[in-house]
Design an enzyme around this catalytic site. Structure first.
Site, mmCIF file in Angstrom:
data_model
loop_
_atom_site.group_PDB
_atom_site.id
_atom_site.type_symbol
_atom_site.label_atom_id
_atom_site.label_comp_id
_atom_site.label_asym_id
_atom_site.label_seq_id
_atom_site.Cartn_x
_atom_site.Cartn_y
_atom_site.Cartn_z
ATOM 1 N N PRO A 214 -3.869 3.728 12.411
ATOM 2 C CA PRO A 214 -4.956 4.560 12.930
ATOM 3 C C PRO A 214 -4.491 5.485 14.059
ATOM 4 C CG PRO A 214 -5.352 2.215 13.370
ATOM 5 C CD PRO A 214 -4.141 2.296 12.511
ATOM 6 N N GLU B 115 -3.065 -6.306 14.903
ATOM 7 C CA GLU B 115 -3.406 -5.414 16.017
ATOM 8 C C GLU B 115 -2.351 -4.351 16.237
ATOM 9 O OE1 GLU B 115 -4.068 -8.571 15.850
ATOM 10 O OE2 GLU B 115 -6.244 -8.460 16.049
ATOM 11 N N ARG C 130 -1.217 13.215 -7.725
ATOM 12 C CA ARG C 130 -1.962 14.179 -8.542
ATOM 13 C C ARG C 130 -1.537 15.620 -8.294
ATOM 14 N NH1 ARG C 130 -5.879 16.721 -6.306
ATOM 15 N NH2 ARG C 130 -7.104 17.040 -8.185
ATOM 16 N N ASP D 231 -9.282 22.677 -6.866
ATOM 17 C CA ASP D 231 -9.769 21.573 -6.049
ATOM 18 C C ASP D 231 -10.629 22.023 -4.891
ATOM 19 O OD1 ASP D 231 -8.553 19.614 -7.446
ATOM 20 O OD2 ASP D 231 -6.893 19.343 -6.041
HETATM 21 CL CL1 6GU Z 1 -3.488 4.256 8.003
HETATM 22 N N1 6GU Z 1 -4.510 2.067 9.021
HETATM 23 C C1 6GU Z 1 -5.493 1.373 9.610
HETATM 24 N N2 6GU Z 1 -5.316 0.090 9.911
HETATM 25 N N3 6GU Z 1 -6.671 1.894 9.918
HETATM 26 C C2 6GU Z 1 -6.844 3.180 9.611
HETATM 27 C C3 6GU Z 1 -5.866 3.956 8.997
HETATM 28 C C4 6GU Z 1 -4.684 3.354 8.723
HETATM 29 N N4 6GU Z 1 -6.343 5.205 8.824
HETATM 30 C C5 6GU Z 1 -7.568 5.179 9.309
HETATM 31 N N5 6GU Z 1 -7.877 3.976 9.786
#
Ligand code: 6GU
Length: 243
Positions: free
Chosen positions: A95, A123, A161, A176
């Site tokens: 994230p 974590e 794709r 697209d």
């Molecule tokens: Cl790539 N991993 C995690 N754990 N949470 C996320 C993410 C990735 N992308 C958005 N939220």
């Protein structure tokens, strides 16, 4: 042929997910090869531990760097970012990464390329993985997943794709949503009347210029309503006059 390797502690997560539709056909046609590597196979200790408590204290567990280094070394024959063969990307899904968008997908979609995708868990993940192994830290959006595995499926699908010859209809990727920075226009098919809901008249008339104009207007309208930020970044001329 493109090669994608996914590094995960949950290899079974991927057993059937790449066996459908465009991805299945691309694999069968030899356009892409997907490998799944169990990080646990590279855990050196007898308990095959892939995580441990954080130095400095705090909640939760941190993924250990050694099994990930060993897995990448095994797949590539090197651990040094500088020594990766041309066209090799080592992606950490987290994230805390750069947000995935169609431009980044396009950049990753190389018909002779090689991508290793490391799925983060728990974590966090020992920072030395980012420091020494990873070329791209990527997130799929501003929300939290329990791990990178669903993100790996999302990213892999979006990349494959776009590979030449992956789509049955060659021109589809050009049409697209997002290829011109805005949403797709709305589509309708049979029946013309479904429970009193009519297909817009203009689509039945066969006037292609009129249909084209209507589709563009609807695409812009819907994009403006739901994703104003896209309109600001897109090459969209004057707002259509509301009737
Ligand atoms: Cl790539 N991993 C995690 N754990 N949470 C996320 C993410 C990735 N992308 C958005 N939220």
């Amino acid at each position: 042929m493109m090669r994608i390797d996914i590094l995960t502690i949950f290899p079974e997560f991927f057993t059937e997910v790449f066996d459908f539709g465009i991805i299945r056909r691309a694999r069968e046609a030899g356009i892409v090869e997907i490998g799944v590597t169990d990080i646990r196979d590279f855990a050196a200790d007898k308990h095959r531990k892939t995580d441990d408590r954080p130095f400095g204290g705090g909640e939760g567990m941190v993924m250990k760097c050694e099994p990930i280094f060993l897995a990448v070394e095994d797949l590539l024959g090197t651990a040094e970012r500088e020594e990766y063969p041309a066209g090799t990307r080592v992606v950490l899904l987290t994230p805390q990464g750069r947000p995935l968008d169609q431009a980044l997908v396009k950049d990753l979609s190389d018909e002779d390329g090689r991508i290793l995708i490391i799925c983060g868990r728990y974590e966090g993940i020992d920072e030395r993985v980012s420091e020494a192994l990873v070329t791209d830290e990527i997130s799929i959006g501003d929300y939290v997943l329990s791990g990178g595995e669903p993100a790996a499926v999302v990213m892999t699908d979006a990349i494959i794709r776009l590979l030449p010859e992956a789509l049955g209809n060659e021109s589809s990727a050009e049409r697209d949503s997002f290829s011109d920075g805005i949403f797709d226009f709305p589509n309708y098919t049979q029946p013309r009347n479904f429970r009193g809901m009519e297909v817009p008249e203009v689509l039945l008339g066969g006037n292609h210029a009129e249909i084209e104009a209507w589709r563009r207007e609807k695409a812009i309208d819907k994009t403006r309503k739901i994703r104003k930020d896209l309109i600001e970044g897109a090459a969209v001329e004057d707002p259509p006059i509301k009737k």
